[in-house]
Design an enzyme around this catalytic site. Structure first.
Site, PDB file in Angstrom:
ATOM      1  N   HIS A   1      -1.191  51.581  66.423  1.00 50.09           N
ATOM      2  CA  HIS A   1      -0.610  51.981  65.140  1.00 50.09           C
ATOM      3  C   HIS A   1       0.088  53.329  65.285  1.00 50.09           C
ATOM      4  CE1 HIS A   1      -0.159  53.174  60.964  1.00 50.09           C
ATOM      5  NE2 HIS A   1      -0.955  54.208  61.166  1.00 50.09           N
TER       6      HIS A   1
ATOM      7  N   ASP B   1      33.550  58.781  66.436  1.00 50.46           N
ATOM      8  CA  ASP B   1      32.360  58.066  66.901  1.00 50.46           C
ATOM      9  C   ASP B   1      31.423  59.123  67.479  1.00 50.46           C
ATOM     10  OD1 ASP B   1      30.523  56.204  68.339  1.00 50.46           O
ATOM     11  OD2 ASP B   1      32.032  54.734  67.758  1.00 50.46           O
TER      12      ASP B   1
ATOM     13  N   TRP C   1      -3.534  57.613  70.023  1.00 49.32           N
ATOM     14  CA  TRP C   1      -2.145  57.870  70.399  1.00 49.32           C
ATOM     15  C   TRP C   1      -2.025  59.197  71.133  1.00 49.32           C
ATOM     16  CZ3 TRP C   1       1.795  61.433  69.373  1.00 49.32           C
ATOM     17  CH2 TRP C   1       1.478  62.454  68.479  1.00 49.32           C
TER      18      TRP C   1
ATOM     19  N   SER D   1      15.114  57.053  76.529  1.00 46.30           N
ATOM     20  CA  SER D   1      15.955  56.716  75.379  1.00 46.30           C
ATOM     21  C   SER D   1      16.110  57.915  74.445  1.00 46.30           C
ATOM     22  CB  SER D   1      15.344  55.535  74.633  1.00 46.30           C
ATOM     23  OG  SER D   1      15.816  55.490  73.313  1.00 46.30           O
ATOM     24  N   SER D   2      14.983  58.590  74.141  1.00 48.96           N
ATOM     25  CA  SER D   2      15.042  59.729  73.226  1.00 48.96           C
ATOM     26  C   SER D   2      15.892  60.856  73.785  1.00 48.96           C
ATOM     27  CB  SER D   2      13.640  60.278  72.973  1.00 48.96           C
ATOM     28  OG  SER D   2      12.909  59.385  72.218  1.00 48.96           O
TER      29      SER D   2
ATOM     30  N   HIS E   1       3.356  69.099  69.448  1.00 52.62           N
ATOM     31  CA  HIS E   1       3.642  69.796  68.200  1.00 52.62           C
ATOM     32  C   HIS E   1       5.111  69.789  67.847  1.00 52.62           C
ATOM     33  CE1 HIS E   1       2.270  71.455  64.588  1.00 52.62           C
ATOM     34  NE2 HIS E   1       3.390  72.139  64.599  1.00 52.62           N
TER      35      HIS E   1
ATOM     36  N   GLU F   1       7.045  67.582  68.627  1.00 54.36           N
ATOM     37  CA  GLU F   1       7.242  66.186  68.245  1.00 54.36           C
ATOM     38  C   GLU F   1       7.006  65.976  66.745  1.00 54.36           C
ATOM     39  OE1 GLU F   1       8.225  63.430  69.656  1.00 54.36           O
ATOM     40  OE2 GLU F   1       7.557  62.007  68.122  1.00 54.36           O
TER      41      GLU F   1
ATOM     42  N   TYR G   1       7.567  68.096  64.457  1.00 56.78           N
ATOM     43  CA  TYR G   1       8.740  68.598  63.728  1.00 56.78           C
ATOM     44  C   TYR G   1       9.947  67.725  63.964  1.00 56.78           C
ATOM     45  CZ  TYR G   1       5.797  72.471  62.636  1.00 56.78           C
ATOM     46  OH  TYR G   1       4.767  73.216  62.159  1.00 56.78           O
TER      47      TYR G   1
ATOM     48  N   SER H   1      17.634  67.823  51.671  1.00 56.47           N
ATOM     49  CA  SER H   1      18.543  68.917  51.330  1.00 56.47           C
ATOM     50  C   SER H   1      19.936  68.408  50.982  1.00 56.47           C
ATOM     51  CB  SER H   1      18.662  69.904  52.497  1.00 56.47           C
ATOM     52  OG  SER H   1      17.393  70.376  52.846  1.00 56.47           O
TER      53      SER H   1
ATOM     54  N   HIS I   1      -3.252  74.804  68.267  1.00 61.07           N
ATOM     55  CA  HIS I   1      -4.023  74.639  67.025  1.00 61.07           C
ATOM     56  C   HIS I   1      -4.552  73.214  66.893  1.00 61.07           C
ATOM     57  CE1 HIS I   1      -0.067  73.701  64.709  1.00 61.07           C
ATOM     58  NE2 HIS I   1      -0.669  72.575  64.986  1.00 61.07           N
ATOM     59  N   HIS I   2      -4.073  72.320  67.761  1.00 63.50           N
ATOM     60  CA  HIS I   2      -4.674  70.980  67.807  1.00 63.50           C
ATOM     61  C   HIS I   2      -5.946  70.984  68.656  1.00 63.50           C
ATOM     62  CE1 HIS I   2      -1.110  69.013  66.015  1.00 63.50           C
ATOM     63  NE2 HIS I   2      -0.446  69.964  66.635  1.00 63.50           N
TER      64      HIS I   2
ATOM     65  N   THR J   1       8.548  77.266  55.987  1.00 59.18           N
ATOM     66  CA  THR J   1       8.373  76.012  55.254  1.00 59.18           C
ATOM     67  C   THR J   1       8.378  76.287  53.757  1.00 59.18           C
ATOM     68  OG1 THR J   1       6.966  75.346  57.087  1.00 59.18           O
ATOM     69  CG2 THR J   1       7.012  73.902  55.182  1.00 59.18           C
TER      70      THR J   1
ATOM     71  N   LYS K   1      11.831  76.763  52.386  1.00 58.02           N
ATOM     72  CA  LYS K   1      12.547  75.503  52.146  1.00 58.02           C
ATOM     73  C   LYS K   1      12.163  74.911  50.797  1.00 58.02           C
ATOM     74  CE  LYS K   1      13.750  73.733  56.583  1.00 58.02           C
ATOM     75  NZ  LYS K   1      15.049  73.335  56.053  1.00 58.02           N
TER      76      LYS K   1
ATOM     77  N   ARG L   1     -12.653  60.815  62.417  1.00 59.16           N
ATOM     78  CA  ARG L   1     -11.594  59.820  62.511  1.00 59.16           C
ATOM     79  C   ARG L   1     -11.892  58.861  63.656  1.00 59.16           C
ATOM     80  NH1 ARG L   1      -6.663  63.370  65.133  1.00 59.16           N
ATOM     81  NH2 ARG L   1      -5.573  61.382  65.064  1.00 59.16           N
TER      82      ARG L   1
END
Lengths: 286, 544, 371
Positions: free
Chosen positions: B91, B120, B156, B184-185, B268, B270, B272, B283, B317-318, B343, B346, B465
Site C-alpha cells: 500500500h 512541448d 514501505w 524514471s523519476s 524526507h 521525498e 516534500y 496557489s 526526526h524520523h 509552511t 504559505k 502502527r
C-alpha cells in the site's frame, strides 16, 4: 528563446523498447541472483538496451547533423546533461556518506568509544581501527592486509588526472579547428582510460588473491568495493563514450563552435576524474 | 483523468516548422495502441501518467481496504499476519511511488509547457521513456506478491535487517523494480527542470512563472538530489542480501541505523516531493476562485525554496527513538521545528488571498479549501511530532499514521483532485459535472476525516502502527477508521464517473474556462489542440 | 469544518480531566517524572496548535463567508504587505523558541542515564522479550500469554487481550533503573506508554534509557517497530512493586535459578522432560513452528514428520542450540537453560507422531554448550 524552431520529434519507438529491455534485464538479474537461473534473460535485456541506445543516439546524431536543432535545443541538452551529472554526484554521495558514517560513528561505537560506546559490551574482544581488519563478529573474516596508496592507486590517480588534461587539449584543438590534433589527444585519452581499467582489474585481483579484501570481509571490503566498483563502472562507460566520440571525430562530425556531444562526454569524464580524487583521498590515503 | 483524445491532424498540423526532408509533417501519426506507445507529445504522455496513476491509486486503495477490513474489529478474521504485512508494505510503496508521484508528473507534463508557453517538454523522447519505465517497474513490483515466500513484508520504509537478512527472496526483485522507478523519476525530473529553465515564452522571467511551475522546479531539484541516494541505499541492500557485504550488520562492522540515515536522507525530501506540487496547485486555484491575485507571490517562492533546503537537514526526526546522540537529537528537533515557519507563511498567504476576494465554490476550489484546512491539521500534528521528547511517545504509533495521511490524502491527493477538476475543461473541452463533483467532494471529506481523525486518538492511547491485531481499548477507533476508509474508497469511483462523463461530453468550455484564471494555458482553445505554442506566445505581465 | 474543530477541542477538554491511568483518548500522564514532563509538553503544544488553529481557521471561514461571490463581493487587488509578512514570520519563530526551551530540558534529562541503582538488559527477539538483571544472575524470557484461540476467534477475548505475558518484567519503584537495550535479530522497539520509554533495540548495538517509577502497578505496552510476522504479538508487561517486595522477589528468583541449575546434575525421567518440553515449546517455538509442529513453510519448516529431525539427534540438538544462520531460526544457547533445551528437544522428538522414543539429558546439553 527561439522563434518557433524548437524540434519536437514526431514519434520514436526507442524509448518504449528501451524500457521493456531494461525490465527484461532487471528481471533476468533477479532470476539469476535469487533462483540461480542462467544469465540468458539478463543478457537479452542488456543487448536490447545497448541496441536501443545505439539506435536512439543514431537518430539524435542524424537530426543534429540534419540541422534540425537550434540553439535552444542545445541549451536543453546542456541542462539535461548537467543535472544528470548532479544526480550521479548524489549517487556517489550516498556511498561516501556511508563510509564517513561507518568510520566516524559505527566502528568507534562498536569498540567502546564515543557516545554509544556502551555497545562494546556485546563485542568484548573488538578493537576499533581503520581499515577494519578484525570485524566484531567471529563469523566475519577481515582482510589480511591493505593496499599502499602510493603504488597502484597513485599510478591510477596520475593516469586519470593526465587523461583529464589530454581531453582538455583535444577539446581546445577541436575548438581551434585542428581536427588531427584533437583526434590524437582524444585517442590518448581513451588509451589512458583503458590503462586505468586494466590497473583497477589488477588491483581487484590482488585484493582477492593476496590481501583477503573481499566483499565478505566486513565493512572495509564492502565500502571499498562499492565505491571503487561503481567508479570503475563509470570509467568503463566514460571510455566507451569517448571511444564513440573518437569515431565521430574520425568521420568528420562536430563543428568548431557546435559540438555538444563532445562537451558532454568531457563533462562526464571530468566528473569521473573528480570522484576518483575523492576516492583516492578517503578510501586509500586517509 | 483521460482527456478527450485530441484531434489528429496528419497534414495541416506539422509537428515543427523546420524545413527539410526529415520534417515529420509528412508522416501520419500512428493510430491505436502504437500512438500511445510511441508518442512524444507532452499532452499524451501527461494523460498516460494520469491514467496510470489513477489505476495504481485504486490498486493501492484496495490494499488499504484489505488492511482496514482486517482491522475492523480485534482478532484475526480475513488475512494472516504475513499477508497483512505485505499489504501495508505494498500500500505504501504503490501510493508513494506509483500513485502520487506519477500523478504530479502527469500534471507537470500537461500543464508546465502550457503555463510557460513552450511547444512541448524540452526532451520529448526522454519524456516517453520516463513514462514507459513506470508500468515495467510496477509490474515487476506487483509480481513479487505472487513469488514464493510472498512479496515485501517489511513496510514501505524497509528497515534493515528485516529487509535484508530476514527478508523474503522476492526482495531482490523489489529492489530492482525500485531502481527502474527511480530512473524514471530522475529522467522525468531532469526533463522538467530543463523545460522550465529553457523553454519559457519570451518575456517570462522566473518570477513571472505560475506557482505550480515554481514548485515543480524545486520538486524536480529535490528528485534529482535524492532519488540517487535511494538508488545507493537499495544497492547496498542488494549487496548485503546477495553478495555477503555487511553494510547493515554490526558483526562485520556495519550498522543497521546507517540504512535509516540514508533512507531518510532520501525519504524526507521525498515527503516534500509529494507536497510541494500540491502547494503549487492550490496557489494557482485559490486566486482564480477568489478573483484576486495571490498574496505574497515572492514570499511563496522563497518559502518553497526554504522548505526544500530545510528538507535536507531534518531527516533524523524520523529516527528520534533509534538511539541518536543527544546533540544530533537536539539539532534535528530544532531544524524540524523551523519548517513550521515557511509552511506557516504559505498558509497565511493563502488565507490572505481569500481576504476581500470575491469567492465562489466550484469543485476545484472546494478541494483546495479542504486542502488548506486539513493539511494545516496535518501540519499541527507534524509540529507536535517535531518535539523530540514527546515523539518518544508518538513515534511508530497511529498518531504518526494519522499525521502523514492528513498531509498525503487530504493534502497531496486532494490537490491532485482539485487540479483534475480545474484543468479537465482544458483537457477535454467540457466542464466536469459539478453536481457529481460536489458529491465526490463531500463524501471524500467526510470519509477522509472519519478514517484518519480517530487514528490520532488510537495512537495517543498506545496503538502501534503496522499491527494486524490490537488490544481491546483500540477497538472503537479502528471500527470508525474502517468505516471511513470504505466510504472514502468507494467515493473515488464517483471521480472516475465524473472524468469519464467529462471526456464523453458535457457543458462546452471556452478557452478561458474559469472567470478568474489568467495563466497562459487559458489562452489556448479548450480542449487544447495536440500542439500548442509552436510559435512562442508573447508573454505579457499582468498589470497589478 | 468548524464544527469538526469544535469537536476536537471539546473532546480534549474532556480528556485532560480523565484519570491518570485511564487508557482513553489521550497520551497517559504516566508514572515517572519524565513521563509527566512529556505529557506536559504534549498538552502545551496541543493547546498552542488549538489557539493558532482557531485564529487561522477563524480568519479563513470569516473570509469565505463574508466575501462570497454569490453575495456580490467585489475583489480587492492588493497582493503584498511587507510588514504583515515579517510579522507572521517572526511570531511563529518566537513561539517555537518558547517550546524548544522546555523540550531541550526534558530531553537532556531523558538522556542522563548516570548513577543508576539497577541495570536491566532488554533484548528483543523475534517475537519475545528477554530480560537480564545485570550483576544479579537473574534472567528470563517474556512471551505473550494470550492463547492463539482468542486471536483466531475460537474463544472470547480476555481482559488484557494481546497485552499479557507469561513472565512480566519486575521492577522496584523509587529506584533509578537503567535499561541497556539490544536485539538478537531485527530491530524491535520496547515501549511502555505509562513509563514514557520507547527505544529501538538495534542488533549489535546497545541503546540506553532509564526509568524511576513513582507508583506501584502493572504497566502494559508492546513492540513498536515492525519486526516481522508476529510484530503485533510481542507485548510488554512491567510489574512495578515496593522496594522491599522487589528485593524479596529477587531473592526468590535467584533461588529458583539455582534450583534449575541443579537439574543439570541429575537424570530426568521421560515424562518430566515431555511435560517441561511442552511448556517451553508452547511459549518459545509455537509462534513459528505452530502448536502442532506443522510449521508454516517455506519460512518456518514443519517439525512433525521432519525426517532430518527424526533421524539425526545430534543435528537436531545442535540446531536448537546454535540456530541456523541466515534464517529466522535463532540460537537458543543463551536464551534457554540446559534443562529447557533438553526438554524441548526431547519433546519435539516425541510429540505429534514423531515417536522416536529417544531423549536428551540436561547434562548432555550442558556439555555441548560448554564445548
Amino acid at each position: 528563446m527561439s522563434g518557433g524552431t524548437y524540434y519536437v520529434p514526431a514519434t520514436s519507438r526507442w524509448p518504449v523498447l528501451g524500457s521493456v529491455a531494461l525490465g527484461i534485464m532487471m528481471f533476468g538479474i533477479g532470476m539469476q541472483l535469487v533462483y540461480d537461473a542462467s544469465s540468458v534473460i539478463m543478457l537479452v535485456g542488456l543487448v536490447g538496451i545497448l541496441s536501443v541506445m545505439g539506435f536512439w543516439f543514431r537518430d539524435v546524431v542524424r537530426e543534429s547533423r540534419g540541422g534540425l536543432y537550434d540553439t535552444q535545443m542545445d541549451r536543453s541538452f546542456r541542462w539535461g546533461m548537467g543535472w544528470f551529472i548532479f544526480s550521479e554526484v548524489m549517487f556517489f554521495a550516498a556511498f561516501f556518506g556511508a563510509l564517513f558514517y561507518i568510520r566516524t560513528f559505527a566502528v568507534p561505537w562498536l569498540g567502546g568509544e564515543g557516545e554509544k560506546g556502551v555497545s562494546a559490551l556485546l563485542w568484548p574482544d573488538f578493537v576499533p581501527q581503520w581499515p577494519l581488519m578484525n570485524p566484531p563478529g567471529d563469523a566475519v573474516v577481515g582482510p589480511r592486509g591493505t593496499f599502499s596508496p602510493w603504488q597502484l592507486p597513485l599510478v591510477n590517480t596520475l593516469i586519470l588526472v593526465t587523461s583529464s588534461i589530454t581531453l582538455t587539449v583535444a577539446h581546445e584543438a577541436l575548438k581551434e579547428g585542428h581536427r588531427k590534433v584533437c583526434r590524437n589527444w582524444l585517442t590518448g585519452t581513451v588509451l589512458l582510460g583503458l590503462c586505468f581499467i586494466l590497473i583497477q582489474g589488477l588491483e581487484y585481483y590482488e585484493a582477492y588473491a593476496h590481501y583477503g579484501i573481499t566483499l565478505e570481509a566486513g565493512i572495509f571490503g564492502a565500502t571499498f568495493f562499492i565505491l571503487t566498483g561503481f567508479h570503475g563502472v563509470h570509467v568503463i562507460v566514460g571510455t566507451i563514450i569517448l571511444a564513440v566520440i573518437l569515431v565521430r571525430v574520425h568521420q568528420g562530425h562536430f563543428a568548431k563552435e557546435n559540438h555538444f556531444a563532445f562537451e558532454a562526454a568531457s563533462w562526464y569524464w571530468h566528473f569521473v576524474d573528480v570522484v576518483w580524487i575523492g576516492l583516492f583521498i578517503f578510501v586509500y590515503v586517509i | 483523468m483521460a482527456p478527450k483524445l485530441p484531434p489528429t491532424h496528419p497534414l495541416e498540423h506539422s509537428v515543427t516548422t523546420v524545413a527539410g526532408s526529415q520534417a515529420p509533417a509528412h508522416h501520419a501519426p500512428p493510430r491505436g495502441i502504437l500512438r500511445w506507445l510511441l508518442t512524444t507529445n507532452h499532452k499524451e504522455i501527461g494523460s498516460l501518467y494520469l491514467i496510470f496513476s489513477l489505476i495504481m491509486f485504486f490498486i493501492g486503495g484496495i490494499f488499504a481496504l484489505v488492511i482496514r477490513a482486517e482491522l475492523f474489529q480485534p482478532g484475526l478474521q480475513l488475512v494472516n499476519p504475513e499477508f497483512f504485512n505485505q499489504m501495508t508494505t505494498m500500500h505504501g510503496l504503490i501510493m508513494v511511488f506509483a500513485a502520487v508521484m506519477p500523478a504530479f508528473t502527469g500534471l507537470a507534463n500537461w500543464m508546465i509547457p502550457l503555463q510557460i508557453g513552450a511547444p512541448d517538454m524540452a526532451l520529448p523522447r526522454l519524456n516517453n521513456f520516463s513514462f514507459w519505465l513506470l508500468p515495467v517497474a510496477f509490474t515487476l513490483l506487483l509480481s513479487t506478491l505472487f513469488m514464493p515466500g510472498g512479496g515485501p513484508n517489511f513496510g514501505w520504509t524497509f528497515y534493515a535487517p528485516l529487509s535484508t537478512t530476514y527478508a523474503p527472496p522476492s526482495t531482490t526483485f523489489f529492489i530492482l523494480a525500485l531502481h527502474i522507478a527511480g530512473i524514471s523519476s530522475i529522467l522525468g525530473a531532469i526533463n522538467i527542470i530543463a523545460t522550465i529553465l529553457n523553454m519559457r515564452a519570451p518575456g517570462m522571467r522566473m518570477m513571472d512563472m505560475p506557482l505550480f511551475v515554481w514548485t515543480w522546479l524545486i520538486t524536480a531539484f529535490l528528485l534529482i538530489a535524492v532519488m540517487p541516494v535511494l538508488a545507493g541505499v537499495i544497492t547496498m541492500m542488494l549487496m548485503d542480501i546477495n553478495f555477503g557485504t555487511s553494510f547493515f550488520s554490526a558483526a562485520g562492522g556495519g550498522d543497521p541505523v546507517l540504512f535509516q540515515h540514508l533512507f531518510w536522507f532520501f525519504g524526507h525530501p521525498e515527503v516534500y516531493i509529494m507536497i510541494l506540487p500540491a502547494f503549487g496547485i492550490v496557489s494557482v486555484i485559490i486566486p482564480t476562485f477568489a478573483r484576486k491575485p495571490l498574496f505574497g507571490y515572492p514570499s511563496m517562492v522563497y518559502a518553497t525554496a526554504s522548505i526544500a533546503l530545510l528538507s535536507f537537514m531534518v531527516w533524523a526526526h524520523h529516527m528520534f527513538v533509534v538511539g541518536l546522540p543527544l546533540a544530533a537529537e537536539l539539532f534535528f528537533m530544532y531544524s524540524t521545528m523551523l519548517i513550521a515557519v515557511p509552511t506557516g507563511v504559505k498558509i497565511f498567504n493563502w488565507i490572505t488571498t481569500l481576504f476581500r476576494g470575491s469567492i465562489s465554490f466550484e469543485s476545484p476550489m472546494l478541494f483546495s479549501l479542504a486542502f488548506v484546512v486539513l493539511f494545516t491539521i496535518g501540519g499541527f500534528s507534524g509540529l507536535m511530532l517535531a518535539i523530540s521528547p514527546a515523539d518518544f511517545q508518538y513515534h511508530d504509533t497511529y498518531f504518526v499514521v494519522a499525521h502523514f495521511h492528513y498531509v498525503l490524502v487530504p493534502g497531496a491527493v486532494f490537490a491532485i483532485m482539485a487540479a483534475a477538476y480545474y484543468w479537465l475543461p482544458k483537457w477535454t473541452g467540457h466542464y466536469p459535472n459539478e453536481r457529481l463533483a460536489q458529491w465526490h467532494f463531500w463524501l471524500s471529506v467526510i470519509g477522509v476525516n472519519l478514517t484518519f481523525f480517530p487514528m490520532h486518538f488510537a495512537g495517543l492511547a498506545g496503538m502501534p502502527r503496522r499491527i494486524p491485531d490490537y488490544a481491546l481499548q483500540f477497538a472503537d477507533f479502528n471500527m470508525l477508521s474502517s468505516i471511513g476508509a470504505f466510504l472514502f474508497g468507494f467515493s473515488q469511483l464517483l471521480f472516475v464517473l465524473v472524468v469519464v462523463l467529462c471526456v464523453r461530453g458535457g457543458k462546452k468550455a471556452p478557452a478561458q474556462a474559469w472567470e478568474g484564471a489568467w495563466d497562459l494555458e487559458w489562452t489556448v482553445p479548450s480542449p487544447a489542440p495536440l500542439h500548442t505554442f509552436e510559435t512562442p506566445p508573447d508573454f505579457k505581465r499582468p498589470t497589478l | 469544518m468548524r464544527s469538526l474543530w469544535r469537536w476536537i477541542v471539546s473532546s480534549n477538554v474532556f480528556l485532560s480531566t480523565t484519570p491518570v491511568h485511564a487508557n482513553g483518548w489521550n497520551m497517559p500522564r504516566g508514572v515517572t517524572d519524565v513521563s509527566g514532563e512529556i505529557y506536559g509538553l504534549h498538552m502545551t503544544i496541543f493547546w498552542i496548535c488549538v489557539v493558532i488553529g482557531a485564529v487561522v481557521f477563524g480568519a479563513m471561514f470569516y473570509s469565505l463567508f463574508r466575501y462570497r461571490h454569490s453575495k456580490g463581493a467585489k475583489a480587492a487587488n492588493f497582493h503584498e504587505h511587507t510588514t504583515v509578512e515579517i510579522f507572521w514570520t517572526t511570531i511563529p519563530l518566537l513561539i517555537l523558541v518558547g517550546i524548544a526551551v522546555p523540550a531541550t530540558a526534558t530531553l537532556t534529562k531523558m538522556y542522563d542515564t548516570s548513577e543508576a541503582d539497577l541495570d536491566v538488559m532488554i533484548i528483543g527477539q523475534q517475537w519475545r522479550w528477554r530480560y537480564e538483571y545485570l550483576g544479579e544472575e537473574v534472567a528470563f524470557t517474556s512471551n505473550m500469554s494470550t492463547p492463539r484461540a482468542q486471536i483466531s476467534g475460537e474463544e472470547g477475548f480476555g481482559e488484557h487481550y494481546l497485552q499479557e505475558v507469561d513472565e512480566p518484567l519486575v521492577l522496584p519503584i523509587n529506584r533509578k533503573i537503567r535499561f541497556l537495550m539490544t536485539s538478537d535479530d531485527v530491530i524491535h522497539s520496547w515501549w511502555v506508554p505509562e513509563l514514557a520509554v520507547k527505544q529501538d533495540t538495534i542488533p549489535g548495538f546497545i541503546n540506553e534509557n532509564w526509568v524511576n517509577i513513582n507508583e506501584p502497578g502493572v504497566y502494559r505496552g508492546q513492540c513498536a517497530e515492525l519486526c516481522g510476522i508476529d510484530h503485533g504479538f510481542m507485548p510488554i508487561v512491567v510489574h512495578a512493586m515496593e522496594e522491599a517486595e522487589f528485593d524479596e522477589w529477587m531473592l526468590e528468583r535467584k533461588e529458583a535459578m539455582e534450583q534449575e541449575a541443579l537439574g543439570v546434575d541429575r537424570e530426568w525421567e521421560m515424562q518430566e522432560l515431555m511435560a517441561r518440553g511442552e511448556t517451553v515449546f508452547e511459549s518459545i517455538c509455537a509462534s513459528c513452528h505452530q502448536s502442532e509442529g506443522q510449521g508454516a513453510p517455506p519460512a518456518f519448516p514443519a517439525l512433525a514428520g521432519n525426517e532430518r529431525l527424526i533421524e539425526d539427534l545430534e543435528w537436531h540438538a545442535q540446531t536448537v542450540i546454535d540456530g541456523v544462520s541466515g534464517t529466522a531460526m535463532p540460537s537458543f544457547r543463551n536464551t534457554l537453560n540446559p534443562v529447557e533445551l533438553a526438554s524441548v528437544v526431547t519433546y519435539t522428538r516425541n510429540a505429534w507422531g514423531n515417536d522416536t522414543g529417544d531423549s536428551v539429558q540436561p547434562g548432555d546439553i550442558a556439555k555441548r554448550i560448554a564445548e
